[in-house]
Every structure is written in C-alpha cells, then in structure tokens.
Design an enzyme around this catalytic site. Structure first.
Site, PDB file in Angstrom:
ATOM      1  CG  ASP A   1      -0.113   0.181   2.502  1.00  0.00           C
ATOM      2  OD1 ASP A   1       0.890  -0.534   2.662  1.00  0.00           O
ATOM      3  OD2 ASP A   1      -0.469   1.042   3.324  1.00  0.00           O
ATOM      4  CD  GLU A   2      -0.892   4.719   3.087  1.00  0.00           C
ATOM      5  OE1 GLU A   2      -1.823   5.465   3.410  1.00  0.00           O
ATOM      6  OE2 GLU A   2      -0.108   4.228   3.929  1.00  0.00           O
TER       7      GLU A   2
END
Length: 530
Positions: A336-337
């Site tokens: 993620d991210e």
C-alpha cells in the site's frame, strides 16, 4: 492503509494519552458476582447459526468432570477449559477420558466443517461436539459466555454456575475472521500481544495479522540482516525506545495463537513503508545513502530501490526466514501507499516478489493496491478503502476478484479500529471519519463491493494502527466494543444478525469485560447495564 498525509502533534497526542489513563481504566463496567439468573441460550457473540432453547439448565459443581475421550486434541481443549473455570469456581474439574454427568468434549464426524460445533445442555451435563479441535475450542467460548461474567475472575466466587438448557448448532460464515495489530508505529511486548490474543479468542477470531515493519520500526529479528532489528527497531513514533521480537519471541506468539486457534499472518510491508530498513542498510537505497530513522507519522515517502539486485536478495532473505518461523499458510507483503515507487516499478517489483513467497510455501496476501500489479494465482487482497473510494479503484479490485483473487474486507470507515468513535475520543485518528459502534457493525460484507462475486469474499479483518496507542489500555479502548461486531460479521449469517438484538447482547458483555479488566468505550445507544 492510512490514506492520510498529515502530521498530528505528537507531543499533544502523547499528553492526551497520558491524560486519559484514568478514563480508559474507568471505562469498563464494574465487576459483580454471579447472580441466580441463567444467561439465555444464544445470548452470545457472535450470534449462533441455530438456537433451540429448552429443558433444565446444567449446573457445574464440585463433582463436575471434563471428559475428552482418548483424543489428544480434545484433551488440549479440555485443559484450556479447566484452566478457565477453576479459579472462579474453586472446583478441581479433572480432565478425564469419560465424564458422565459433566462436560464432554467430543470429536466426531458431522456437518460442522473445520470450525463448527454443536452444544447440547441439560440437567445431565453439557456436550460439545465438533469435527475438529477448532470447533471444540469455539464451542468452549460459547459455553464460557453462557456462564455468568463472574467466571472470568481469578479468585473463587460464590456462583451458582448454571448453563441454560437446549441445543446450539453453529458454523462460521467466513474462513477469514481477522484482527490486525500494528506493532511497528509503537512496539507491543509479547505479553501485550498475548493479552490481545486471549481477548480475540473469546469471540472466535481465527487470524492474527501482525504488521511487523514500517517506516518507524522493524520488529522481527532477521539473522541475515541483523541491523534491521537492532537498529531499525530501536525507535518508534515519538522517539521512544521501540523494540523487536527475537525469533524465540515470535515463535512464542505463534505457539500461543495456535493454542487458541488463531493463525498468525506476518506482514512485511513492501516496497513502501520501508524507512526502517533503508536506514539500517545504505545499499537498499538507490543513492547508497541511508536516511535517518523516522519517528513521525507521514506516509508514502519511502521505497526500496526496485532497480537494484540487492533489493531482491534482501526480500528473499527476509521472506525465507519469516516463512521458516511461520507454520501458517499466509505471508502478507503489504503493497500500500507506495507513492514513491512508479507504477511501472511497482508492477515489476511485485512480479518478482510474489513468486518468492510461493517458493517458500506461503500464499500471498497484500493490501488492495496489489491489484495495480497482477496478483499471483491464489493471492488474497485486503480492501481498506472507504464507502466513497473512487469507483475505478473499486472496480480494479472487483476485476481481480472476478479473475480469481480472494478479497478480505477491511473498509477503513467501517472497521479501522484506530478511527475515533466521535470528536471527543481522546485517542485515534479521523482521516476516514468517525466510526461509531453501530456504523462499524451495520454493513454487509457479501455485497459491500459492487462487482465482487460473493464467493470471492474470504472474510473480514479489523486493523488497529498504533500511531496514538502506546499500551494495552489504548488498544482495548479503541478495539472494544467495535472488534466484537467485526467478529459477528465474520462468523454469523445475515439472517441471525441485526442491530436491535446485537446492541442488547453487546451491552451484556460489559460486565464480563469489567471482570476481565478490559477498559472499553461505553458507546451511547448500547444498554451497558451495571
């Protein structure tokens, strides 16, 4: 996972945590001894699939035995049950092969699946039947909730200890009923993790997802890269001392979870959220310069160097060592991210890393951004978006699900336990909005994401991020009561769930938590009783 790019004032937050210590401790309902009442059959969480009350209650006495036959699995569950009941009842409760007129734990073929059970209670005794030890264990948790809350005391109480008469037949809806604990932003000791495991077991969770690495700390010893833990694990949010698990520590968490039928799912977040690793080894950086350790709360600024071959040596070593420590089926690779990794580099990285997980005998789990690459065959993605996440992002997850990727649901504005209950909540964040107890409970996993086949939904998980949490008191205040609703969403079918009934059953748990020393949030709209 966090989807916020803001920094809250750390000092103020830590002062706030300190300042609410009294209110956290005082949040639990006061303990009280068992009365003469009997808990109605089925007044438990998660709601059972089928409840048929009737007959005379069974009363546990000094003559009660726990019968387990000749099964080693049943004996282990029996020993666990005896250890639960002995302190408050004061009874010996011997665990024996046979227990006429007592509590019988029986393994037998039947329509129970891997985790289901049947509980029969009457004047002559209680019989819990299951096909697997996990089912017996879950049946024991139901029996536990059918006894007065005073059974949770660690000293002798007056009783009586009666179990309502009738039959419960119960199987879970989903095979993935998880809770995640972030031990990277703030480190939690082995004993603190065990305490949370015990609390989760009461509500039939079967997965403990440990977020073991992030920008602020690396929390697991890796022999081939020792500075990851000794240096990368030496701090945390706010600049505290941090910490890490030795391999023996991690094995103990895995063992303890397995004894309570929770499978540990380790997560090493890649290729972003890696500042602790980058600070520990300069060669993992594209420019060969190690950044300083990080104690803030920004996200998305770090990335492994996708173009360097040493990156994949590092990844393989880490996955190999963690896989060897983990008997469970899954290894979470984050994903993620990764805002500092280009889309092209991200896809290339995941194309190389996912086969490494398979090579060491594990199934890939990743946050739903993994669908920006090509998820490996059999992989699971964990959706953490919001109700209002753009339709294109949701459709990307749905397309992967239609192609065979399994989905675990963790919508942040429903089940992220670190979100504030309301504006006055002294802990937590609010980037996903306020998440009160009813909102956390009142949604349907089966049709939450449009276009995702119902059969692709493998279950639900409640993540708890620890930017503002420093100890078990904070964990419990933010988790309870919301985590219990997630347990019911994962276990109970749609037909037996509903807020009106749930809020009453939830309120009745307050007394039990008080006895257990769980400092919980006394949500409005729930009849907590005394």
């Amino acid at each position: 996972m966090r989807q916020h790019r803001r920094t809250f004032r750390l000092l103020g937050s830590l002062l706030l945590v300190t300042g609410v210590g009294t209110s956290l401790t005082g949040a639990a309902a006061p303990a009280s001894g068992a009365g003469d009442g009997v808990v109605p059959l089925g007044r438990v969480i998660p709601a059972p699939a089928s409840v048929a009350p009737g007959g005379v209650p069974y009363r546990i006495t000094e003559r009660t035995r726990i019968g387990v036959g000749d099964s080693g699995d049943a004996r282990r569950v029996g020993d666990y049950l005896a250890d639960l009941l002995r302190p408050a009842t004061g009874y010996r409760l011997p665990v024996t092969a046979q227990a006429a007129g007592g509590i019988t734990l029986r393994l037998a073929k039947g329509p129970y699946g891997e985790e289901g059970y049947r509980l029969d209670s009457g004047r002559g005794g209680v019989i819990i039947t299951a096909q697997r030890a996990a089912g017996l264990f879950h049946g024991v948790q139901t029996l536990r909730q059918l006894l007065p809350a005073a059974v949770e005391h660690d000293s002798v109480q007056p009783g009586p200890w009666r179990v309502a008469g009738g039959t419960i037949e119960d199987t879970p809806r989903y095979g993935w009923r998880g809770a995640m604990l972030d031990v990277s932003r703030h480190f939690f000791s082995v004993e603190e993790v065990k305490r949370y495991v015990d609390q989760l077991a009461l509500y039939k969770f079967n997965k403990l997802h440990l977020h073991l690495s992030d920008d602020q700390g690396w929390r697991i010893a890796i022999d081939s890269w020792p500075r990851l833990a000794t240096y990368g694990g030496s701090t945390e949010v706010g600049g505290g001392p941090g910490g890490y698990y030795t391999k023996a520590d991690y094995r103990e968490i895995v063992r303890y979870g397995a004894a309570r039928h929770l499978e540990v799912v380790p997560e090493i977040d890649l290729p972003g959220h890696t500042n602790a690793a980058l600070a520990s080894y300069a060669e993992l950086n594209c420019d060969g310069v190690a950044p300083p350790l990080y104690t803030g709360t920004e996200v998305g600024f770090s990335s492994l160097c996708v173009g360097k071959e040493v990156t994949y040596d590092f990844v393989e070593d880490v996955i190999r060592e963690i896989a060897a420590l983990t008997p469970g089926r899954y290894l979470h690779i984050g994903g993620d991210e990764a805002h500092s990794t280009s889309d092209e580099d991200y896809a290339a990285f995941m194309e190389r890393v996912q086969p490494v997980v398979a090579r060491y005998g594990k199934t890939v789990v990743g946050w739903h951004q993994l669908t920006g690459a090509v998820p490996a065959r059999g992989a699971l993605v964990q959706y953490w978006g919001l109700d209002g996440t753009p339709a294109a992002e949701k459709e990307r997850v749905a397309a992967a699900a239609r192609a065979g990727t399994g989905v675990i649901l963790s919508p942040a504005d429903r089940v992220y336990l670190d979100m504030k209950y309301d504006a006055d909540t002294p802990l937590g964040l609010d980037w996903a909005g306020y998440v009160d107890v009813r909102r956390s409970y009142e949604w349907e996993p089966g049709d939450y994401l449009a276009g995702v086949p119902a059969g692709a939904v493998r279950g639900v998980e409640a993540p708890l991020w620890s930017e503002t949490l420093v100890d078990s008191a904070g964990v419990e205040f933010m988790a309870f009561p919301r985590v219990v609703g997630v347990a019911e969403l994962g276990w109970s079918s749609v037909g037996v769930r509903g807020w009106a009934d749930y809020r009453v059953r939830l309120g009745e748990q307050g007394e039990r938590w008080g006895v257990m020393g769980v400092g919980f949030y006394r949500a409005e709209g729930v009849p907590w009783g005394s």
